[in-house]
Design a protein around this motif. Structure first.
Motif, PDB file in Angstrom:
ATOM      1  N   THR A  33       0.858  -1.175   0.000  1.00 24.81           N
ATOM      2  CA  THR A  33       0.000   0.000   0.000  1.00 24.81           C
ATOM      3  C   THR A  33       0.896   1.228   0.000  1.00 24.81           C
ATOM      4  O   THR A  33       1.779   1.347   0.850  1.00 24.81           O
ATOM      5  N   THR A  34       0.686   2.128  -0.951  1.00 26.50           N
ATOM      6  CA  THR A  34       1.463   3.364  -1.002  1.00 26.50           C
ATOM      7  C   THR A  34       0.545   4.557  -0.762  1.00 26.50           C
ATOM      8  O   THR A  34      -0.645   4.505  -1.057  1.00 26.50           O
ATOM      9  N   THR A  35       1.115   5.617  -0.234  1.00 29.74           N
ATOM     10  CA  THR A  35       0.360   6.847  -0.030  1.00 29.74           C
ATOM     11  C   THR A  35       0.125   7.503  -1.384  1.00 29.74           C
ATOM     12  O   THR A  35       1.055   7.678  -2.161  1.00 29.74           O
ATOM     13  N   GLU A  59      11.533  -6.159   1.791  1.00 34.04           N
ATOM     14  CA  GLU A  59      11.240  -5.216   0.713  1.00 34.04           C
ATOM     15  C   GLU A  59      12.527  -4.471   0.386  1.00 34.04           C
ATOM     16  O   GLU A  59      13.172  -3.904   1.266  1.00 34.04           O
ATOM     17  N   VAL A  60      12.913  -4.497  -0.883  1.00 35.32           N
ATOM     18  CA  VAL A  60      14.127  -3.817  -1.321  1.00 35.32           C
ATOM     19  C   VAL A  60      13.894  -2.305  -1.260  1.00 35.32           C
ATOM     20  O   VAL A  60      12.861  -1.813  -1.710  1.00 35.32           O
ATOM     21  N   GLY A  79      13.731   7.613  -2.515  1.00 32.33           N
ATOM     22  CA  GLY A  79      12.607   8.540  -2.457  1.00 32.33           C
ATOM     23  C   GLY A  79      11.398   8.039  -1.685  1.00 32.33           C
ATOM     24  O   GLY A  79      10.386   8.724  -1.598  1.00 32.33           O
ATOM     25  N   TRP A  80      11.485   6.830  -1.122  1.00 34.93           N
ATOM     26  CA  TRP A  80      10.370   6.270  -0.360  1.00 34.93           C
ATOM     27  C   TRP A  80      10.803   6.000   1.071  1.00 34.93           C
ATOM     28  O   TRP A  80      11.951   5.667   1.336  1.00 34.93           O
ATOM     29  N   ALA A  81       9.868   6.124   2.015  1.00 30.41           N
ATOM     30  CA  ALA A  81      10.129   5.845   3.412  1.00 30.41           C
ATOM     31  C   ALA A  81       9.031   4.953   3.977  1.00 30.41           C
ATOM     32  O   ALA A  81       7.878   5.065   3.579  1.00 30.41           O
ATOM     33  N   TRP A  82       9.392   4.078   4.917  1.00 36.20           N
ATOM     34  CA  TRP A  82       8.426   3.209   5.572  1.00 36.20           C
ATOM     35  C   TRP A  82       7.558   4.019   6.526  1.00 36.20           C
ATOM     36  O   TRP A  82       8.043   4.880   7.223  1.00 36.20           O
ATOM     37  N   GLU A  83       6.277   3.698   6.549  1.00 34.02           N
ATOM     38  CA  GLU A  83       5.382   4.283   7.543  1.00 34.02           C
ATOM     39  C   GLU A  83       4.969   3.242   8.567  1.00 34.02           C
ATOM     40  O   GLU A  83       4.914   3.524   9.742  1.00 34.02           O
TER      41      GLU A  83
END
Length: 79
Positions: free
Chosen positions: A20-22, A65-66, A70-74
């Motif tokens: 799930t991505t924002t 998850e590799v 530009g992405w960060a875990w929430e």
């Protein structure tokens, strides 16, 4: 004469991985799996899932998850 037998049954379960991505971004994320899970690598985009079925209970499984630039875990949710 009474004979008794012990019957061993293998308990199994399942693992469900959902990405799930924002904002519903269509970026594809790579994952690796080990500990006997097949396939050992797979990709998921927002809203997609991978189900591992008939997984023996009690073994050590690892899902990674590799990292994507530009992405960060929430959050990670485990039930």
């Amino acid at each position: 004469m009474l004979n008794s037998y012990r019957v061993a049954t293998a308990a199994t379960g399942s693992l469900l991985v959902t990405k799930t991505t924002t904002g519903g971004d269509p970026t594809v994320f790579e994952f690796t799996a080990s500990g006997g899970l097949e396939p050992t690598s797979f990709s998921l985009a927002d809203g997609e899932s991978r189900l591992f079925e008939n997984v023996p209970v009690g073994d050590g499984y690892v899902l990674v998850e590799v990292t994507q630039d530009g992405w960060a875990w929430e959050a990670v949710v485990s039930n």
